[in-house]
Design a protein around this motif. Structure first.
Motif, PDB file in Angstrom:
ATOM      1  N   PHE A 116       0.860  -1.196   0.000  1.00  0.00           N
ATOM      2  CA  PHE A 116       0.000   0.000   0.000  1.00  0.00           C
ATOM      3  C   PHE A 116       0.886   1.233   0.000  1.00  0.00           C
ATOM      4  N   ARG A 117       0.539   2.211  -0.835  1.00  0.00           N
ATOM      5  CA  ARG A 117       1.162   3.538  -0.774  1.00  0.00           C
ATOM      6  C   ARG A 117       0.074   4.564  -1.088  1.00  0.00           C
ATOM      7  N   GLN A 118       0.058   5.636  -0.338  1.00  0.00           N
ATOM      8  CA  GLN A 118      -0.973   6.667  -0.521  1.00  0.00           C
ATOM      9  C   GLN A 118      -0.616   7.534  -1.733  1.00  0.00           C
ATOM     10  N   GLU A 119      -0.751   6.912  -2.916  1.00  0.00           N
ATOM     11  CA  GLU A 119      -0.419   7.602  -4.179  1.00  0.00           C
ATOM     12  C   GLU A 119      -1.628   8.395  -4.662  1.00  0.00           C
ATOM     13  N   SER A 120      -1.382   9.327  -5.577  1.00  0.00           N
ATOM     14  CA  SER A 120      -2.487  10.153  -6.061  1.00  0.00           C
ATOM     15  C   SER A 120      -3.485   9.340  -6.897  1.00  0.00           C
ATOM     16  N   VAL A 124      -3.932   5.374 -14.655  1.00  0.00           N
ATOM     17  CA  VAL A 124      -3.968   3.918 -14.697  1.00  0.00           C
ATOM     18  C   VAL A 124      -2.563   3.426 -14.314  1.00  0.00           C
ATOM     19  N   GLY A 125      -2.479   2.372 -13.524  1.00  0.00           N
ATOM     20  CA  GLY A 125      -1.156   1.834 -13.155  1.00  0.00           C
ATOM     21  C   GLY A 125      -0.546   2.451 -11.924  1.00  0.00           C
ATOM     22  N   ARG A 126      -1.053   3.610 -11.500  1.00  0.00           N
ATOM     23  CA  ARG A 126      -0.554   4.207 -10.252  1.00  0.00           C
ATOM     24  C   ARG A 126      -1.589   3.928  -9.179  1.00  0.00           C
ATOM     25  N   LEU A 127      -1.407   2.783  -8.538  1.00  0.00           N
ATOM     26  CA  LEU A 127      -2.403   2.257  -7.606  1.00  0.00           C
ATOM     27  C   LEU A 127      -2.013   2.593  -6.171  1.00  0.00           C
ATOM     28  N   ARG A 128      -2.987   2.415  -5.267  1.00  0.00           N
ATOM     29  CA  ARG A 128      -2.633   2.536  -3.849  1.00  0.00           C
ATOM     30  C   ARG A 128      -2.422   1.143  -3.249  1.00  0.00           C
ATOM     31  N   LEU A 192      22.009   4.432  -7.925  1.00  0.00           N
ATOM     32  CA  LEU A 192      21.520   3.399  -7.007  1.00  0.00           C
ATOM     33  C   LEU A 192      20.212   2.774  -7.499  1.00  0.00           C
ATOM     34  N   LYS A 193      19.470   3.509  -8.341  1.00  0.00           N
ATOM     35  CA  LYS A 193      18.154   3.002  -8.776  1.00  0.00           C
ATOM     36  C   LYS A 193      17.968   3.169 -10.274  1.00  0.00           C
ATOM     37  N   TRP A 194      17.717   2.080 -10.948  1.00  0.00           N
ATOM     38  CA  TRP A 194      17.341   2.105 -12.367  1.00  0.00           C
ATOM     39  C   TRP A 194      15.948   1.534 -12.493  1.00  0.00           C
ATOM     40  N   GLU A 195      15.206   2.030 -13.474  1.00  0.00           N
ATOM     41  CA  GLU A 195      13.865   1.490 -13.719  1.00  0.00           C
ATOM     42  C   GLU A 195      13.730   1.043 -15.168  1.00  0.00           C
ATOM     43  N   LEU A 196      12.845   0.082 -15.393  1.00  0.00           N
ATOM     44  CA  LEU A 196      12.445  -0.290 -16.746  1.00  0.00           C
ATOM     45  C   LEU A 196      11.035   0.231 -16.940  1.00  0.00           C
ATOM     46  N   GLN A 206       5.181   4.144 -17.261  1.00  0.00           N
ATOM     47  CA  GLN A 206       5.503   3.913 -15.849  1.00  0.00           C
ATOM     48  C   GLN A 206       6.494   2.761 -15.727  1.00  0.00           C
ATOM     49  N   ALA A 207       7.172   2.709 -14.577  1.00  0.00           N
ATOM     50  CA  ALA A 207       8.140   1.637 -14.322  1.00  0.00           C
ATOM     51  C   ALA A 207       7.414   0.342 -13.966  1.00  0.00           C
ATOM     52  N   VAL A 208       7.807  -0.754 -14.618  1.00  0.00           N
ATOM     53  CA  VAL A 208       7.279  -2.063 -14.199  1.00  0.00           C
ATOM     54  C   VAL A 208       8.323  -2.830 -13.391  1.00  0.00           C
ATOM     55  N   MET A 209       9.539  -2.299 -13.378  1.00  0.00           N
ATOM     56  CA  MET A 209      10.585  -2.962 -12.591  1.00  0.00           C
ATOM     57  C   MET A 209      11.582  -1.909 -12.134  1.00  0.00           C
ATOM     58  N   SER A 210      12.106  -2.078 -10.917  1.00  0.00           N
ATOM     59  CA  SER A 210      13.236  -1.247 -10.510  1.00  0.00           C
ATOM     60  C   SER A 210      14.342  -2.144  -9.980  1.00  0.00           C
ATOM     61  N   GLY A 211      15.581  -1.752 -10.286  1.00  0.00           N
ATOM     62  CA  GLY A 211      16.755  -2.455  -9.774  1.00  0.00           C
ATOM     63  C   GLY A 211      17.473  -1.509  -8.828  1.00  0.00           C
ATOM     64  N   ASP A 242       0.738  -5.884 -10.852  1.00  0.00           N
ATOM     65  CA  ASP A 242      -0.500  -5.341 -11.439  1.00  0.00           C
ATOM     66  C   ASP A 242      -0.181  -4.437 -12.631  1.00  0.00           C
ATOM     67  N   ARG A 243       0.868  -3.629 -12.467  1.00  0.00           N
ATOM     68  CA  ARG A 243       1.254  -2.696 -13.539  1.00  0.00           C
ATOM     69  C   ARG A 243       1.697  -3.458 -14.792  1.00  0.00           C
ATOM     70  N   LEU A 244       2.405  -4.555 -14.567  1.00  0.00           N
ATOM     71  CA  LEU A 244       2.865  -5.372 -15.693  1.00  0.00           C
ATOM     72  C   LEU A 244       1.660  -5.947 -16.450  1.00  0.00           C
TER      73      LEU A 244
HETATM   74  P1  ATP Z   1       7.323   4.869  -9.585  1.00  0.00           P
HETATM   75  O1  ATP Z   1       8.601   5.166 -10.341  1.00  0.00           O
HETATM   76  O2  ATP Z   1       6.209   4.416 -10.458  1.00  0.00           O
HETATM   77  O3  ATP Z   1       6.908   5.958  -8.623  1.00  0.00           O
HETATM   78  P2  ATP Z   1       8.655   3.567  -7.386  1.00  0.00           P
HETATM   79  O4  ATP Z   1      10.010   4.085  -7.725  1.00  0.00           O
HETATM   80  O5  ATP Z   1       7.965   4.187  -6.228  1.00  0.00           O
HETATM   81  O6  ATP Z   1       7.671   3.612  -8.658  1.00  0.00           O
HETATM   82  P3  ATP Z   1       9.585   1.026  -6.420  1.00  0.00           P
HETATM   83  O7  ATP Z   1       9.545   1.441  -4.993  1.00  0.00           O
HETATM   84  O8  ATP Z   1      10.888   0.889  -7.102  1.00  0.00           O
HETATM   85  O9  ATP Z   1       8.644   1.999  -7.234  1.00  0.00           O
HETATM   86  O10 ATP Z   1       8.682  -0.276  -6.577  1.00  0.00           O
HETATM   87  C1  ATP Z   1       9.003  -1.367  -7.440  1.00  0.00           C
HETATM   88  C2  ATP Z   1       7.939  -1.549  -8.499  1.00  0.00           C
HETATM   89  O11 ATP Z   1       6.648  -1.655  -7.893  1.00  0.00           O
HETATM   90  C3  ATP Z   1       7.807  -0.405  -9.472  1.00  0.00           C
HETATM   91  O12 ATP Z   1       8.762  -0.481 -10.517  1.00  0.00           O
HETATM   92  C4  ATP Z   1       6.396  -0.606  -9.988  1.00  0.00           C
HETATM   93  O13 ATP Z   1       6.355  -1.572 -11.018  1.00  0.00           O
HETATM   94  C5  ATP Z   1       5.663  -1.146  -8.773  1.00  0.00           C
HETATM   95  N1  ATP Z   1       4.937  -0.042  -8.143  1.00  0.00           N
HETATM   96  C6  ATP Z   1       5.444   0.932  -7.346  1.00  0.00           C
HETATM   97  N2  ATP Z   1       4.492   1.807  -7.003  1.00  0.00           N
HETATM   98  C7  ATP Z   1       3.353   1.377  -7.600  1.00  0.00           C
HETATM   99  C8  ATP Z   1       2.009   1.863  -7.621  1.00  0.00           C
HETATM  100  N3  ATP Z   1       1.657   2.966  -6.972  1.00  0.00           N
HETATM  101  N4  ATP Z   1       1.082   1.169  -8.334  1.00  0.00           N
HETATM  102  C9  ATP Z   1       1.422   0.042  -9.016  1.00  0.00           C
HETATM  103  N5  ATP Z   1       2.676  -0.464  -9.025  1.00  0.00           N
HETATM  104  C10 ATP Z   1       3.627   0.188  -8.333  1.00  0.00           C
END
Ligand code: ATP
Ligand code: ZN
Length: 273
Positions: A116-120, A124-128, A192-196, A206-211, A242-244
């Motif tokens: 869970f994250r209190q996102e805006s 689509v894809g930016r879930l809580r 320190l952080k890369w995203e796909l 949006q990022a579907v993966m972070s390293g 879910d985003r993937l």
């Molecule tokens: P974003 O760049 O979208 O803000 P983040 O840097 O906060 O994401 P991470 O903490 O690296 O995300 O989380 C790993 C992965 O979890 C993300 O790459 C993304 O695929 C997924 N994720 C993160 N936040 C959300 C969200 N609010 N809704 C859906 N998927 C999410």
């Protein structure tokens, strides 16, 4: 035809999903398990975690604007916080299990989390409420950077194979408060952080993966050391399940039986006739 779908509940960013959508998520998790060269155990988390742990890792300090909290009413009717918060990421549950230990060899652990994250949640894809599948690695600094980069390469190749055209981008976390720009710049400077990043909706990337590599942050916090007594480094490869699935539906359509054969073969989507 079984169309994969989600429905938004009254509260935005808290989706319901149907069985076709869940089959895509299961297929994705199966792929990740097969892709993991360590073949490590995969732990599942509940959606809540000890408040003390989240405080200990500094989440409440760096990301208080995203953190959800469990409150309940006492007998008097007064509502107050409990010892639990909503889990914001899977890997926090893993490090404390190695508290105080000396690791003679690198450690690999998988974790599947409801986050869970209190996102805006206006996109689509930016879930809580969303699911995250992570791989966690404890090793030397060099070992962690190498491991993280290998996961980025592996994930990039796989996302390309399923038609999502990923783009690798240097990223930073959404820190809170006056220090946020400094912290984000430091994270970027040290890569320190890369995203796909892929398209999850029309014009929405949006990022579907972070390293991620964390240097000795968790080694220091939990007193985890390597063979020479030095603080251990850590890294995680985190996938948004879910985003993937949303990205796949956006790219190939809601009916997985009509997806290109190559994509279905990669995902082993035999269940859709
Ligand atoms: P974003 O760049 O979208 O803000 P983040 O840097 O906060 O994401 P991470 O903490 O690296 O995300 O989380 C790993 C992965 O979890 C993300 O790459 C993304 O695929 C997924 N994720 C993160 N936040 C959300 C969200 N609010 N809704 C859906 N998927 C999410
Ligand atoms: Zn992580």
């Amino acid at each position: 035809m079984v169309r994969a779908a989600t429905r938004t509940q009254a509260a935005p960013g808290i989706p319901l999903s149907n069985s076709a959508f869940e089959t895509i998520i299961d297929a994705f998790h199966g792929c990740l398990t097969r892709m993991d060269p360590a073949g490590g155990d995969i732990w599942r988390t509940p959606p809540v975690v000890a408040r003390a742990l989240i405080t200990e890792v500094g989440y409440g300090e760096y990301f208080p604007h995203l953190l959800g909290s469990v409150h309940v009413a006492a007998e008097s009717g007064e509502i107050s916080p409990t010892d639990l918060v909503l889990l914001p990421a899977g890997c926090y549950c893993i490090y404390p299990h190695y508290r105080g230990r000396t690791l003679m060899t690198p450690v690999d652990v998988g974790v599947e989390a409801i986050c869970f994250r209190q996102e805006s949640s206006h996109e689509v894809g930016r879930l809580r409420s969303f699911r995250m599948r992570e791989f966690v690695h404890l090793d030397t600094e060099l070992g962690c950077f190498g491991w993280r980069d290998e996961w980025l390469n592996r994930a990039e190749a796989w996302l390309s194979a399923i038609g999502l055209a990923p783009v690798r981008e240097l990223a930073s976390d959404p820190f809170f408060g006056a220090q946020r720009k400094v912290l984000a710049a430091m994270q970027r400077d040290q890569a320190l952080k890369w995203e796909l990043v892929v398209e999850v909706g029309p014009g929405i990337r949006q990022a579907v993966m972070s390293g991620n590599v964390h240097k000795t942050k968790f080694g220091d916090t939990f007193n985890i050391t390597g063979p020479g007594g030095e603080a251990i480094h850590s890294a995680c490869a985190a996938f948004g399940s879910d985003r993937l699935a949303l990205a796949l539906i956006h790219t190939h359509g809601p009916d997985p039986s009509a997806w290109p054969d190559t994509v279905r073969a990669q995902l082993i989507l035999g269940g859709f006739a």
